[in-house]
Design a protein around this motif. Structure first.
Motif, short mmCIF file in Angstrom:
data_model
loop_
_atom_site.label_atom_id
_atom_site.label_comp_id
_atom_site.label_asym_id
_atom_site.label_seq_id
_atom_site.Cartn_x
_atom_site.Cartn_y
_atom_site.Cartn_z
N GLU A 276 0.83 -1.21 0.00
CA GLU A 276 0.00 0.00 0.00
C GLU A 276 0.86 1.26 0.00
OE1 GLU A 276 -3.18 0.11 -0.62
OE2 GLU A 276 -2.98 -2.07 -0.81
N LEU A 277 1.85 1.30 0.88
CA LEU A 277 2.72 2.47 0.91
C LEU A 277 3.52 2.57 -0.39
CD1 LEU A 277 3.73 4.90 2.44
CD2 LEU A 277 5.50 3.48 3.46
N LYS A 279 2.58 1.66 -3.34
CA LYS A 279 1.69 2.23 -4.36
C LYS A 279 1.56 3.73 -4.17
CE LYS A 279 -1.62 -1.47 -5.35
NZ LYS A 279 -2.92 -1.97 -4.86
N TRP A 280 1.50 4.12 -2.91
CA TRP A 280 1.36 5.53 -2.61
C TRP A 280 2.59 6.31 -3.12
CZ3 TRP A 280 3.69 9.47 0.17
CH2 TRP A 280 2.88 10.60 0.39
N SER A 283 2.33 6.77 -6.79
CA SER A 283 1.45 7.87 -7.21
C SER A 283 2.11 9.22 -6.92
CB SER A 283 0.08 7.77 -6.54
OG SER A 283 0.22 7.77 -5.16
N TYR A 284 2.91 9.27 -5.86
CA TYR A 284 3.67 10.48 -5.54
C TYR A 284 4.63 10.82 -6.69
CZ TYR A 284 6.52 13.65 -2.62
OH TYR A 284 7.19 14.73 -2.12
N ASN A 506 -2.98 0.44 5.50
CA ASN A 506 -1.73 1.16 5.71
C ASN A 506 -1.05 0.90 7.04
OD1 ASN A 506 -1.29 2.52 3.32
ND2 ASN A 506 -2.84 4.06 3.85
#
Length: 619
Positions: A276-277, A279-280, A283-284, A506
């Motif tokens: 999850e992180l 993927k984050w 996107s960042y 998360n």
DNA sequence: CTAGGGTTAG
């Protein structure tokens, strides 16, 4: 490494050049310089160089300076050395460019020698060349030489220069001379962020995490590099969760991440299996237009592969503009890790087709895929081509893949023969691989011999001890298994406790064997019991023989029922290898619950779906 | 007359 550099003795006079001052030739020189600056590989340099010689500009220091720099940039340090040797009376600029180039190519010792030659030719060092050679001394860990240069710099009054001070801090830090490092730092007028960043990184190099944190706290107005250095240091020292905490703090303080930062954070995500992180972060990267260069590309591919999302890793690969060997290596290893052996081989072929030369790492990756996928012939073919077409001498890792390849395919005697004919000495990993094959294919006679070799070979790691012990228990030799365990205890080598992680909303949830710490433990254990009942109806029977201790069967069942990976399902990261029993149970759970379950153990991925696993029950 | 260096380094 020795210094083969010879500086040509310069003639006393330069040949007169009548055109030197006219306008036309000035323009030509400028053009040549800008052409040189545009070169991206050594093939583009040669014709320009020929032109320079033809126009009698060979001794023009400005031109030579550009030549040296562009050669270094294009990884053509030998070419730079040739040019330098032909240059008469090189000045301090040219020496500096050469030292820089040598440092860039990793020849620190040679770089230091070039500096020494410069001083022997009575050229007075300036702050720039002091800078370059201090860098070389730090990387070469040449404390004596660096101190001498420090003394020279003091005499020449160059130590008031900020850049020189920074390099002195770097040099003393790299050499682990923290007192001298602090002395230089204390002589700086203010608490320089850059200086503190350099010091932090030096402390991290030595594993002094607390001292690094202490200096980090001193900084007011921490910038991107400073934060990144902190995160990188924590990741390098195995403090993944702490690194992520600092990353979040960095975001809260509104400091923008750059390419370096995301690579470090992605590495932490990959190691924790924190999809999850990860993927984050991806996107960042998109949101803030961070360039997906080959470093960022590889980091993303690696993160997705290690989090079990191999499809996403493939998508990233296609988006990397300038794919390098490391880009392909990441995806090949990713396929291997996720049980996609044929895809790994295909990707390896594609890499070659696209003109990227495979490295020894590529071969480790693709051979590993072959052994896990049972592709014996393909593996051998690649192993031979590695030596014939690519002139890569096999290392112990490559031999290990072949032993594994044969062993897994049940050809244990051939594997044994192969070990005896290798050009390198087998290490405990190779013997371990053979032992594991003996265990799976129940060749106890050979296995016993291998176990003895491993035990007589002196100290080996915990994993190997566990393997030997498990080999004996699967054979029913509890006495021997216990003895190995006892020896392990006596040598103070502790078995790492089994531990599984799962990420929900998360958050990372951690489970140890028989864990009772989780706030929702009641529900979790109730569910586990429910699952246990259901899978038993589906023919599951606890495989008590995987529990090595010689205890009563009833107790063993309990010991198995609480193995940590059963407590966390869906997407699991485990620090050790999964045991047969958990593997069996999760297969059934995936069938009963109709859920995909992805588990990463120490070595590879298991994608469970509808009662079967991507590893083909072979890991 | 015309040349250089950032601090993290995956």
């Amino acid at each position: 490494m020795s210094c083969s550099m010879q500086v040509a003795t310069p003639p006393s006079r330069l040949p007169p050049n009548s055109n030197y001052h006219n306008r036309e030739s000035q323009q030509h020189r400028k053009q040549t310089i800008s052409l040189l600056q545009k070169c991206r590989n050594v093939n583009q340099i040669a014709p320009i160089h020929a032109n320079i010689i033809k126009n009698g500009l060979e001794q023009d220091h400005f031109i030579v300076f550009e030549l040296l720099r562009v050669c270094s940039k294009c990884d053509a340090i030998d070419y730079a050395l040739k040019i330098f040797r032909r240059t008469q009376e090189p000045n301090v600029y040219l020496y500096t460019a050469l030292v820089d180039g040598l440092v860039l190519s990793g020849s620190y010792f040679h770089g230091i020698n070039v500096y020494v030659q410069m001083t022997e030719n009575f050229i007075v060092p300036d702050d720039f060349v002091i800078n370059s050679v201090l860098k070389a001394c730090g990387l070469e860990l040449d404390l004596r030489m660096g101190k001498e240069i420090h003394a020279q710099a003091l005499k020449l009054e160059l130590c008031t220069n900020r850049q020189v001070k920074l390099k002195l801090i770097e040099f003393y830090g790299k050499c682990g001379e923290f007192e001298d490092m602090m002395r230089v730092f204390d002589g700086m007028p203010e608490r320089d962020v850059v200086a503190i960043t350099v010091m932090m990184s030096a402390y991290f190099d030595c594993g002094l995490i607390d001292r690094a944190c202490d200096v980090f706290d001193l900084v007011k107005g921490k910038d991107t590099v400073c934060w990144t250095s902190m995160i990188d240091g924590l990741v390098r020292n195995g403090k993944m969760n702490k690194a992520l905490e600092y990353f979040r703090q960095m975001q809260r303080e509104g400091v923008r991440a750059n390419e370096f930062t995301v690579v470090c954070v992605l590495s932490a995500c990959a190691q924790l299996g924190s999809l999850e992180l990860g993927k984050w972060i991806h996107s960042y990267v998109k949101k803030y237009d961070i360039e997906v260069n080959h470093f960022v590309g590889s980091a993303l591919i690696n993160m997705y592969s290690r989090c079990g999302s191999i499809e996403e890793a493939e998508r990233v690969l296609e988006g990397v503009k300038e794919k390098e060997d490391s880009t392909y290596n990441s995806i090949i290893v990713g396929f291997a890790l996720n049980g996609k052996s044929a895809e790994a081989v295909k990707m390896f072929q594609r890499m070659i087709n696209e003109g990227i030369r495979p490295t020894n790492i590529s071969f480790v990756g693709v051979l590993n895929a072959c052994s896990h996928g049972g592709l014996v012939d393909v593996g051998f073919e690649i192993f031979h081509r590695m030596q014939i077409d690519y002139c890569i001498e096999p290392q112990v890792e490559h031999y290990g893949c072949i032993v594994d390849l044969l062993g897994r395919a049940g050809r244990v005697d051939e594997a044994h023969n192969f070990i005896q004919n290798m050009k390198v000495n087998p290490d405990h990993i190779i013997w371990g691989s053979l032992l594991s094959a003996c265990k799976v294919h129940q060749n106890y006679e050979l296995g016993e011999r291998v176990a003895q070799i491993l035990l007589n070979q002196g100290p080996c790691d915990t994993g190997t001890h566990i393997l030997i012990s498990n080999f004996y228990s699967s054979w029913g030799k509890w006495e021997d298994a216990l003895q190995v365990r006892a020896k392990l205890k006596k040598n103070c080598v502790q078995k790492e406790p089994g531990c599984s992680l799962i990420e929900v909303n998360n958050e990372i949830h951690e489970f140890l064997l028989g864990d009772i710490r989780h706030p929702q433990k009641k529900e979790i254990y109730r569910k586990l019991e429910e699952m246990d009942q259901k899978v038993r109806l589906n023919g599951y029977c606890p495989q008590v023989d995987v529990v090595s201790q010689d205890i009563m069967d009833q107790e063993k069942e309990w010991a198995l029922a609480i193995h940590s990976e059963k407590l966390a399902t869906l997407r699991i990261v485990k620090n050790l290898r999964v045991c047969d029993d958990c593997h069996m149970m999760i297969k059934l759970v995936s069938k009963i619950t109709r859920r995909k379950i992805v588990m990463r153990d120490r070595n590879r991925f298991h994608h469970f779906e509808n009662g079967s696993c991507s590893c083909g029950d072979y890991w």
